[in-house]
Scaffold this motif. Structure first.
Motif, mmCIF file in Angstrom:
data_model
loop_
_atom_site.group_PDB
_atom_site.id
_atom_site.type_symbol
_atom_site.label_atom_id
_atom_site.label_comp_id
_atom_site.label_asym_id
_atom_site.label_seq_id
_atom_site.Cartn_x
_atom_site.Cartn_y
_atom_site.Cartn_z
ATOM 1 N N ASP A 448 0.812 -1.218 0.000
ATOM 2 C CA ASP A 448 0.000 0.000 0.000
ATOM 3 C C ASP A 448 0.846 1.268 0.000
ATOM 4 O O ASP A 448 0.346 2.349 -0.299
ATOM 5 C CB ASP A 448 -0.925 0.029 1.225
ATOM 6 N N SER A 449 2.115 1.161 0.337
ATOM 7 C CA SER A 449 2.973 2.337 0.396
ATOM 8 C C SER A 449 3.219 2.875 -1.018
ATOM 9 O O SER A 449 3.643 2.128 -1.913
ATOM 10 C CB SER A 449 4.308 1.990 1.059
ATOM 11 N N ASP A 450 2.943 4.170 -1.226
ATOM 12 C CA ASP A 450 3.086 4.752 -2.571
ATOM 13 C C ASP A 450 3.264 6.256 -2.426
ATOM 14 O O ASP A 450 2.303 7.019 -2.436
ATOM 15 C CB ASP A 450 1.866 4.414 -3.418
ATOM 16 N N TYR A 451 4.531 6.713 -2.282
ATOM 17 C CA TYR A 451 4.792 8.135 -2.079
ATOM 18 C C TYR A 451 4.384 8.987 -3.294
ATOM 19 O O TYR A 451 3.911 10.116 -3.125
ATOM 20 C CB TYR A 451 6.282 8.357 -1.794
ATOM 21 N N ILE A 452 4.572 8.450 -4.482
ATOM 22 C CA ILE A 452 4.258 9.223 -5.691
ATOM 23 C C ILE A 452 2.755 9.527 -5.760
ATOM 24 O O ILE A 452 2.335 10.658 -6.002
ATOM 25 C CB ILE A 452 4.710 8.468 -6.962
ATOM 26 N N GLU A 453 1.956 8.470 -5.549
ATOM 27 C CA GLU A 453 0.493 8.670 -5.579
ATOM 28 C C GLU A 453 0.049 9.531 -4.412
ATOM 29 O O GLU A 453 -0.862 10.362 -4.548
ATOM 30 C CB GLU A 453 -0.222 7.318 -5.553
ATOM 31 N N ALA A 454 0.702 9.367 -3.280
ATOM 32 C CA ALA A 454 0.360 10.190 -2.115
ATOM 33 C C ALA A 454 0.604 11.668 -2.423
ATOM 34 O O ALA A 454 -0.229 12.524 -2.112
ATOM 35 C CB ALA A 454 1.183 9.758 -0.912
ATOM 36 N N LEU A 455 1.755 11.977 -3.052
ATOM 37 C CA LEU A 455 2.071 13.368 -3.387
ATOM 38 C C LEU A 455 1.027 13.955 -4.326
ATOM 39 O O LEU A 455 0.582 15.092 -4.149
ATOM 40 C CB LEU A 455 3.460 13.438 -4.026
ATOM 41 N N ARG A 456 0.617 13.164 -5.315
ATOM 42 C CA ARG A 456 -0.398 13.638 -6.271
ATOM 43 C C ARG A 456 -1.711 13.963 -5.559
ATOM 44 O O ARG A 456 -2.336 15.006 -5.819
ATOM 45 C CB ARG A 456 -0.624 12.569 -7.346
ATOM 46 N N LEU A 457 -2.109 13.081 -4.663
ATOM 47 C CA LEU A 457 -3.374 13.289 -3.945
ATOM 48 C C LEU A 457 -3.270 14.452 -2.964
ATOM 49 O O LEU A 457 -4.223 15.228 -2.809
ATOM 50 C CB LEU A 457 -3.765 12.000 -3.223
ATOM 51 N N PHE A 458 -2.116 14.586 -2.288
ATOM 52 C CA PHE A 458 -1.935 15.737 -1.386
ATOM 53 C C PHE A 458 -2.068 17.049 -2.161
ATOM 54 O O PHE A 458 -2.678 18.004 -1.687
ATOM 55 C CB PHE A 458 -0.563 15.671 -0.705
ATOM 56 N N LYS A 459 -1.500 17.092 -3.373
ATOM 57 C CA LYS A 459 -1.585 18.309 -4.184
ATOM 58 C C LYS A 459 -3.036 18.631 -4.545
ATOM 59 O O LYS A 459 -3.472 19.782 -4.471
ATOM 60 C CB LYS A 459 -0.752 18.152 -5.459
ATOM 61 N N LEU A 460 -3.791 17.593 -4.933
ATOM 62 C CA LEU A 460 -5.196 17.810 -5.298
ATOM 63 C C LEU A 460 -5.982 18.388 -4.122
ATOM 64 O O LEU A 460 -6.779 19.325 -4.283
ATOM 65 C CB LEU A 460 -5.833 16.496 -5.757
ATOM 66 N N ALA A 461 -5.780 17.816 -2.939
ATOM 67 C CA ALA A 461 -6.507 18.292 -1.761
ATOM 68 C C ALA A 461 -6.020 19.667 -1.332
ATOM 69 O O ALA A 461 -6.815 20.532 -0.933
ATOM 70 C CB ALA A 461 -6.356 17.282 -0.629
ATOM 71 N N ALA A 462 -4.689 19.887 -1.410
ATOM 72 C CA ALA A 462 -4.116 21.176 -1.011
ATOM 73 C C ALA A 462 -4.648 22.299 -1.886
ATOM 74 O O ALA A 462 -4.926 23.411 -1.404
ATOM 75 C CB ALA A 462 -2.597 21.120 -1.086
ATOM 76 N N GLU A 463 -4.817 22.035 -3.170
ATOM 77 C CA GLU A 463 -5.339 23.041 -4.093
ATOM 78 C C GLU A 463 -6.805 23.358 -3.818
ATOM 79 O O GLU A 463 -7.325 24.365 -4.305
ATOM 80 C CB GLU A 463 -5.139 22.573 -5.527
ATOM 81 N N GLN A 464 -7.480 22.509 -3.055
ATOM 82 C CA GLN A 464 -8.859 22.785 -2.622
ATOM 83 C C GLN A 464 -8.881 23.417 -1.229
ATOM 84 O O GLN A 464 -9.923 23.470 -0.584
ATOM 85 C CB GLN A 464 -9.679 21.495 -2.610
ATOM 86 N N ASN A 465 -7.714 23.910 -0.798
ATOM 87 C CA ASN A 465 -7.589 24.608 0.492
ATOM 88 C C ASN A 465 -7.835 23.719 1.698
ATOM 89 O O ASN A 465 -8.265 24.204 2.754
ATOM 90 C CB ASN A 465 -8.523 25.840 0.545
ATOM 91 N N ASP A 466 -7.540 22.437 1.562
ATOM 92 C CA ASP A 466 -7.573 21.556 2.722
ATOM 93 C C ASP A 466 -6.291 21.804 3.513
ATOM 94 O O ASP A 466 -5.187 21.452 3.069
ATOM 95 C CB ASP A 466 -7.663 20.094 2.268
#
Length: 576
Positions: A448-466
């Motif tokens: 389940d460990s996946d830093y690349i996918e995690a970074l992509r998802l963090f960016k998506l949420a961060a851009e929504q002001n989470d």
């Protein structure tokens, strides 16, 4: 003149207004025979007795009775023709026609009395007795009684529910020109109540009723043109018809037209006009309009923003069962918006809305069971409610249920099920789900460990002001998880997260200012940020601030302040 009659055990005091018999002893009023008149509403006397006021004239209803009174010299011989022997046959023919006319008037008058008695029973809640009197009057041809009895059959109140019989009665009344009956017949043909659906017939009947100014018929015609039912869809024509109905006081059309002005459908957006129309309908107790008006007050569109007034209108609509109002008022009580915060009342309102399958109500009620606010904490019930909302595609519920599967609260612990649910919510661009799934990929061990996918998802949420996603994205740049180290980007996201209230962002910004990483070294700014985090109970920030006071780094040296903050840090660590 006072007469007494009995109807089903109800004593009815009949008040009759007659001509002044003393002015003309030979007038028809002196003959003492009751015929046609006007029947007004039933009311109560000061003693509480129910009465019907009947205004009538007194007329003969029998030619023989009239001849007897004529022979006795008690009747006026002139009103109906000459009484001379040479014209006796013609006189009797005229008199017979008059008597028959009066007899019909008497029957009609009797029917009106029966209908008013029916109205009394209807208002008193005795629909069975109301239907009995309506039937007597309807059989005698009383239009209003036919309509009233037809309506009872349509609803099944006081009589068996019978759309066919309802349509028969409405048809009889429509044949006598009743606009209301034409409208009800049109309704029956439109929706297939007692007859096969037929838009062509419903259009004809609604138009007939509309020609008599029947407001609800304008509204139904508007729906025909709005939906393209039996006619070409024509929004402009629909708006015109809804406006005619609204101008005629039809609350449903006022509410519909208000929505058009709010959304700019067929008209220019005009929040003030929307509020005016919602107000007209709301004051007629239209629940949808009460909700709409409350919503405008909540947003401050077309009216001054006023949560208290919004709550008042939401409450009126909620009491009538409006599901959206129940949900919104529940949120008001949950957050203390416009009303006192009351978790128990919020839960009650959410339950009402959930009983009507309001998807957000399922989710919010599930959250209350999960947290134990307003109800006893019950993870199993929370999971059941979340699942109901998940089945309708609610992203918030998908995320909440995923969290329960991660922890095993109320459901079987299952990371694969949690991930499946989070992916459903991520597909709906839900920021919290994006952050939670990214966090799982960051800290999970094994496949389940996946830093690349995690970074992509963090960016998506961060851009929504989470703010939490912004903080975690910054830490990825600092700790080189899925990307190269980039302190400048980390500082950018930490500042945004701090502005969003993410308290740990202050701690890491303080460290960077203290060390001069990516920014000029600034002990004073570092101490300021440590203080913000320390005042919010972060133990490491309390300890760092104590150290700053002890050494005079970024703040004046102060042993007492140092001791205070070290003590707070110790308590915070013990609480953990």
């Amino acid at each position: 003149m006072l007469l007494r009659a009995f109807a089903g055990g109800l004593t009815i005091l009949t008040v009759v207004t007659v001509a002044d018999a003393t002015a003309n002893p030979h007038s028809r009023a002196s003959m003492g025979m009751l015929t046609a008149g006007n029947v007004s509403e039933i009311r109560s006397t000061e003693s509480g007795q129910k009465t019907i006021r009947i205004e009538a004239a007194e007329m003969p209803f029998s030619a023989e009775e009239y001849r007897m009174q004529l022979a006795a010299g008690a009747a006026d011989p002139e009103p109906y023709g000459s009484a001379s022997g040479s014209d006796d046959k013609g006189f009797l023919q005229k008199l017979r026609k008059v008597a028959e006319s009066y007899w019909q008037s008497l029957l009609q008058f009797k029917a009106r009395v029966q209908r008013v008695i029916g109205n009394y029973y209807r208002y008193a809640g005795n629909d069975h007795s109301a239907a009995e009197y309506y039937k007597l009057a309807a059989d005698a041809g009383d239009v209003d009684a036919q309509n009233s009895l037809g309506f009872l059959h349509r609803l099944g109140e006081g009589v068996p529910q019978d759309d066919v019989e309802a349509m028969r009665l409405f048809r009889r009344a429509a044949e006598q020109g009743s606009a209301y009956a034409q409208y009800q017949l049109g309704y029956g043909y439109k929706y297939g109540r007692g007859v096969a659906p037929d838009f062509a017939k419903s259009l004809v009947l609604f138009r007939l009723a509309a020609e008599q100014g029947h407001a609800a018929s304008f509204a139904e015609l508007g729906v025909h043109f709005y939906e393209g039912q039996g006619v070409e869809q024509d929004l402009a024509q629909a708006v015109r018809l809804f406006r005619q109905a609204a101008d005629g006081g039809n609350a449903w059309s006022q509410e519909k037209l208000a929505g058009f002005y709010y959304h700019g459908e067929g008209v220019e957006i005009d929040f003030a006009e929307s509020a005016r129309l919602y107000g007209l309908a709301a004051n007629q107790n239209n629940a949808d309009a009460q909700y709409g008006l409350g919503y405008l007050y909540q947003l401050g569109k077309g009216v001054p923003q006023d949560d208290h007034t919004a709550a008042r209108w939401y409450r009126l609509a909620a009491e009538q069962g409006n599901v959206d109002a129940q949900y919104e008022l529940g949120k008001f009580h949950f957050h203390g918006t416009g009303v006192e915060r009351d978790y128990a009342e919020a839960a009650r309102l959410f339950k009402l809305a959930a009983a009507q399958d309001h998807v957000q109500a399922h989710s919010h009620l599930g959250h209350m069971y999960k947290t134990g606010r307003g109800v006893r904490r019950d993870y199993t019930e929370a999971a059941r409610l979340y699942r109901l909302a998940v089945e309708q595609g609610n992203a918030y519920a998908q995320t909440e249920l995923a969290e329960l599967h991660f922890t095993g609260h109320g459901v079987a612990q299952s990371n694969p099920e949690a991930i499946r649910l989070l992916k459903l919510a991520v597909d709906q661009d839900d920021a919290r789900a994006q952050r939670m799934l990214a966090r799982h990929y960051t800290f999970a061990e094994g496949p389940d460990s996946d830093y690349i996918e995690a970074l992509r998802l963090f960016k998506l949420a961060a851009e929504q002001n989470d703010a939490d996603a912004q903080y975690l994205l910054a830490m990825a740049y600092i700790e080189e998880r899925g990307t190269e180290k980039n302190i400048e980007r980390a500082i950018h996201w930490l500042r945004l997260a701090a502005d969003g209230g993410q308290v740990w962002s202050y701690v890491h910004l303080a460290e960077l200012y203290d060390q001069g990483q990516g920014v000029d070294q600034d002990p004073e700014e570092a101490a300021r940020m440590y203080r913000i985090a320390a005042e919010r109970g972060i133990a490491v920030a309390q300890a760092k601030l104590g150290q700053a006071y002890l050494s005079g780094h970024g703040v004046p040296e102060d042993a007492d302040e140092a001791k205070k903050w070290f003590g707070k840090a110790a308590k915070s660590y013990r609480r953990k």
